[in-house]
Design a protein around this motif. Structure first.
Motif, short mmCIF file in Angstrom:
data_model
loop_
_atom_site.label_atom_id
_atom_site.label_comp_id
_atom_site.label_asym_id
_atom_site.label_seq_id
_atom_site.Cartn_x
_atom_site.Cartn_y
_atom_site.Cartn_z
N GLY A 105 0.81 -1.36 -0.02
CA GLY A 105 0.05 -0.03 0.04
C GLY A 105 0.77 1.29 0.09
N VAL A 106 2.17 1.08 -0.22
CA VAL A 106 3.01 2.41 -0.10
C VAL A 106 2.96 2.83 -1.72
CG1 VAL A 106 5.14 3.31 0.82
CG2 VAL A 106 4.21 1.63 1.75
N PRO A 107 2.62 3.95 -2.15
CA PRO A 107 2.77 4.35 -3.25
C PRO A 107 4.24 5.02 -3.58
CG PRO A 107 1.72 6.17 -2.26
CD PRO A 107 1.85 4.80 -1.19
N LEU A 146 14.45 6.05 1.12
CA LEU A 146 14.30 6.70 -0.13
C LEU A 146 14.24 5.93 -1.32
CD1 LEU A 146 17.09 9.33 0.96
CD2 LEU A 146 14.63 9.84 0.62
N ARG A 147 14.92 4.78 -1.47
CA ARG A 147 14.94 3.89 -2.60
C ARG A 147 13.47 3.39 -2.69
NH1 ARG A 147 20.31 0.96 -2.69
NH2 ARG A 147 21.03 2.67 -3.92
N PHE A 148 13.00 2.97 -1.60
CA PHE A 148 11.70 2.29 -1.68
C PHE A 148 10.70 3.31 -2.13
CE2 PHE A 148 7.92 0.89 0.74
CZ PHE A 148 7.57 -0.26 -0.14
N VAL A 149 10.89 4.45 -1.65
CA VAL A 149 9.66 5.40 -2.19
C VAL A 149 9.67 5.78 -3.43
CG1 VAL A 149 9.00 6.26 0.31
CG2 VAL A 149 10.52 7.45 -1.06
N GLY A 150 11.11 5.28 -4.14
CA GLY A 150 10.77 5.48 -5.53
C GLY A 150 12.11 6.75 -6.19
N HIS A 151 12.71 7.03 -5.12
CA HIS A 151 14.14 7.92 -5.42
C HIS A 151 15.19 6.89 -6.49
CE1 HIS A 151 12.05 11.31 -4.03
NE2 HIS A 151 12.27 11.22 -2.97
N HIS A 152 15.79 7.65 -7.10
CA HIS A 152 17.14 6.88 -7.64
C HIS A 152 18.30 7.32 -6.70
CE1 HIS A 152 19.65 5.32 -10.51
NE2 HIS A 152 20.45 6.00 -10.21
N VAL A 153 18.68 6.38 -5.85
CA VAL A 153 19.65 6.84 -4.65
C VAL A 153 21.06 6.28 -4.94
CG1 VAL A 153 20.09 6.67 -2.20
CG2 VAL A 153 17.60 6.80 -3.01
N THR A 513 6.94 10.00 5.11
CA THR A 513 7.45 11.25 5.65
C THR A 513 8.78 10.75 6.55
OG1 THR A 513 5.05 11.63 6.41
CG2 THR A 513 6.85 12.85 7.71
N ALA A 514 8.93 9.55 6.87
CA ALA A 514 10.23 9.23 7.47
C ALA A 514 11.18 9.12 6.45
CB ALA A 514 10.19 7.71 7.98
N ALA A 515 11.24 9.07 5.42
CA ALA A 515 12.19 9.08 4.12
C ALA A 515 12.29 10.43 3.74
CB ALA A 515 11.70 8.13 2.99
N GLU A 516 11.24 11.19 3.62
CA GLU A 516 11.49 12.59 3.23
C GLU A 516 12.27 13.52 3.94
OE1 GLU A 516 11.29 13.99 0.22
OE2 GLU A 516 11.83 16.01 1.06
N THR A 517 11.82 13.31 5.28
CA THR A 517 12.53 14.22 6.63
C THR A 517 13.67 13.48 7.00
OG1 THR A 517 11.15 13.23 8.28
CG2 THR A 517 10.24 15.00 6.90
#
Ligand code: ARG
Length: 580
Positions: A105-107, A146-153, A513-517
């Motif tokens: 359920g995490v987009p 950060l990778r899981f939420v879709g960024h290229h890390v 939120t945890a990833a972004e912040t």
């Protein structure tokens, strides 16, 4: 889905339909579940603007909101907020969807960025100590979130493999060891280095010799370079062992030496941009002088009299020079739009200075210092060994594993054959160290307490691993395929089911939120709340002994809990264990 976003949008639409304006909904979770799930506070600001009665406006918004199938009730309360209660059937349908979603359920983010995470970054010829522990653990967790939420890390280990220490090391090696590093391990190298720095303080001719060695190395002398390579290899072998134990990996190992060829360009760039001037032979950046050129330095730098030195009197470059080159490389070659530096808060000034220079050089990049506090011992002093030396990471991990094994044997929480027990104890020991670090607000110092760390209760790594394993055991006991478990709907009846369901629903928002912040403790907080609500549910609601849709719904709650606990642990870099 991100539940808070969803209801925020919903409340905005309700405001628009009810009042014909676009306005912020100001959605917040309620303090007390008695009042519902969310509070919409937007009516108050609107009423002020329009000089109307806030409770009237809130009433109109509430009337719109209740029309939506996700909303079970919307009531006006206090001076004019709307208390929103979610519809249990809607929640149940959402949870069933999450069960069928490989991402739980995490987009993914709408706009993926290229992000460099600079973490761990220990120094060559020195043992990794507890200070590098936090950077390693935090950085690794941030990379995976950060990778899981879709960024290229791009995870980068910016090792300290260049600079003055190598002059001392080479001079020391020649003087005390006949110039041969064979047979030395990292502790041996460190000893040579310490002996050499002591000698350099006492003996100016030795200090000169060290400087000459450094100049020789930096001018590219083949023999010096070969020695340097040996120091790097010895250190690297030891680092690899520690990272393997910790399950930590990197995409790049671009240490300070990598940037050496770029340093003249850095000097050209800061000179061309008029940022630096000579002072007593050194090339310096004085931030307090920036105002004179019409571009004042940000924050406390405007008053900063200490310069940022980019070239010393003797022509040597510094940490600061390399870090400017690092920004250039990350921007121009790695095409990153964001860089995160996971480094001790005590380096905060360095990063403020670096980021100010990067901005003036025109690098359109978001640069962030993700700082962290100090690890303290039980008496509140920085963690050291009994002899007063800095504790090495390796010894700390040894002790964590040994204690985990002991506790597991004593508490008899486990029923495993000896070899399996040892393997699990390793995962539990290392996981406990990581969790204890990540559950802290990273900026605060924290006390390292082995006893609390390894406890199988409370907000600890072992407890989360235990909770996840316990969920799995229900499926084993009932001979039900956990991974493949699906239901069309989750029916929520008991208050404990409803409470657990609401916590489960928050996962996507928490992860984002945890990833972004860059705050992994938001995720550990969620796991803790989840384990607590699951316990409450498990005590009140029999699972395998129930029947029909009650049974399938309860099993669905178990499966979702297990998946979030395990996914959460993995995102934090902690290995879930199947049985314990
Ligand atoms: N090697 C440094 C230290 O041990 C940390 C480097 C952090 N990264 C950076 N780009 N400055 O303190």
């Amino acid at each position: 889905m991100r539940i808070e976003r969803y209801f925020d949008d919903l409340a905005q639409q309700a405001i628009e339909s009810a009042l014909g304006v676009k306005a912020p909904a100001i959605l917040k979770p309620t303090q007390d579940a008695k009042h519902g799930d969310y509070q919409v506070n937007g009516a108050m600001a609107l009423a002020k603007q329009r000089k109307e009665n806030p409770r009237d406006l809130a009433g109109k918004i509430a009337a719109e909101l209740v029309k939506h199938p996700a909303v079970a009730g919307a009531e006006v309360a206090g001076p004019g907020f709307v208390n929103l209660r979610l519809n249990d059937a809607w929640i149940g349908a959402e949870l069933a969807k999450n069960l069928d979603d490989p991402r739980d359920g995490v987009p993914s983010v709408e706009k993926a960025e290229r992000i460099v995470v600079d973490y761990s970054s220990p120094n060559i010829a020195k043992q990794m100590h507890v200070g590098h522990l936090r950077s390693t653990i935090l950085g690794h967790a941030l990379v995976s979130m950060l990778r899981f939420v879709g960024h290229h890390v791009i995870g980068d280990n910016h090792i300290g493999d260049w600079g003055t220490q190598f002059g001392l090391l080479i001079a020391g090696l020649r003087t005390f060891r006949g110039g041969d590093p064979a047979g030395l391990d990292i502790a041996g190298l460190e000893a040579v280095y310490k002996q050499a720095s002591k000698r350099a303080e006492e003996d100016p001719s030795f200090a000169d010799a060290a400087r000459a060695e450094l100049a020789k190395l930096q001018s590219g002398d083949a023999e010096s370079r070969a020695l340097w390579q040996q120091f790097v290899d010895i250190t690297r072998a030891e680092l690899d062992k520690i990272y393997a134990r910790m399950g930590v990996t990197f995409d790049e190992w671009l240490g300070e030496s990598f940037y050496d060829p770029m340093l003249p360009r850095v000097i050209e760039a800061v000179t061309a941009a008029n940022l630096a001037r000579e002072d007593q032979g050194a090339l310096c950046i004085f931030f307090h002088e920036w105002a004179e050129s019409g571009a004042p330095a940000p924050g406390r730098l405007a008053k900063q009299k200490e310069p940022f030195i980019v070239r010393k009197k003797d022509g040597a470059f510094l940490y600061s020079t390399t870090d400017i080159a690092t920004v250039m490389h990350r921007h121009e070659v790695l095409h990153a739009s964001r860089a995160i530096y996971v480094v001790d808060v005590r380096q905060a000034l360095h990063f403020e200075q670096l980021f100010a220079v990067a901005a003036r050089l025109g690098f359109a990049m978001r640069l962030e210092h993700v700082g962290f506090g100090t690890v303290l011992d039980e008496s509140g002093k920085p963690l050291k060994t009994r002899e007063g030396k800095a504790i090495t990471l390796a010894s700390l991990l040894d002790e964590a594993e040994a204690r985990a094994l002991e506790v597991m044997k004593n508490e008899k929480v486990v029923d495993l054959p000896e070899d399996e027990l040892v393997r699990v104890a390793r995962a539990v020991g290392i996981g406990a160290v990581k969790y204890a670090d990540l559950r802290q607000n990273r900026l605060s110092d924290y006390q390292f307490d082995f006893a609390k760390l390894i406890e199988f209760r409370g907000n600890s790594g072992p407890y989360m691993q235990y909770a996840a394993a316990r969920v799995g055991s229900i499926f084993r006991k009932g001979e039900i395929d956990e991974a493949g478990f699906r239901v069309p709907e989750v029916h929520l009846e008991a208050p404990e089911e409803k409470a657990l369901a609401r916590t489960l629903l928050k996962f996507a928002d928490v992860v984002h939120t945890a990833a972004e912040t860059c705050q992994p403790h938001l995720l550990t907080d969620h796991l803790f709340a989840l384990a607590r609500d699951y316990s409450g549910f498990f005590e009140a609601c029999p699972v395998l002994k129930s029947e029909g849709t009650t049974r399938t719904s309860r099993l669905a709650l178990c499966a979702l809990t297990g998946r979030q606990l395990r996914r959460g642990l993995v995102l934090l870099g902690i290995e879930p264990v199947e049985r314990m």
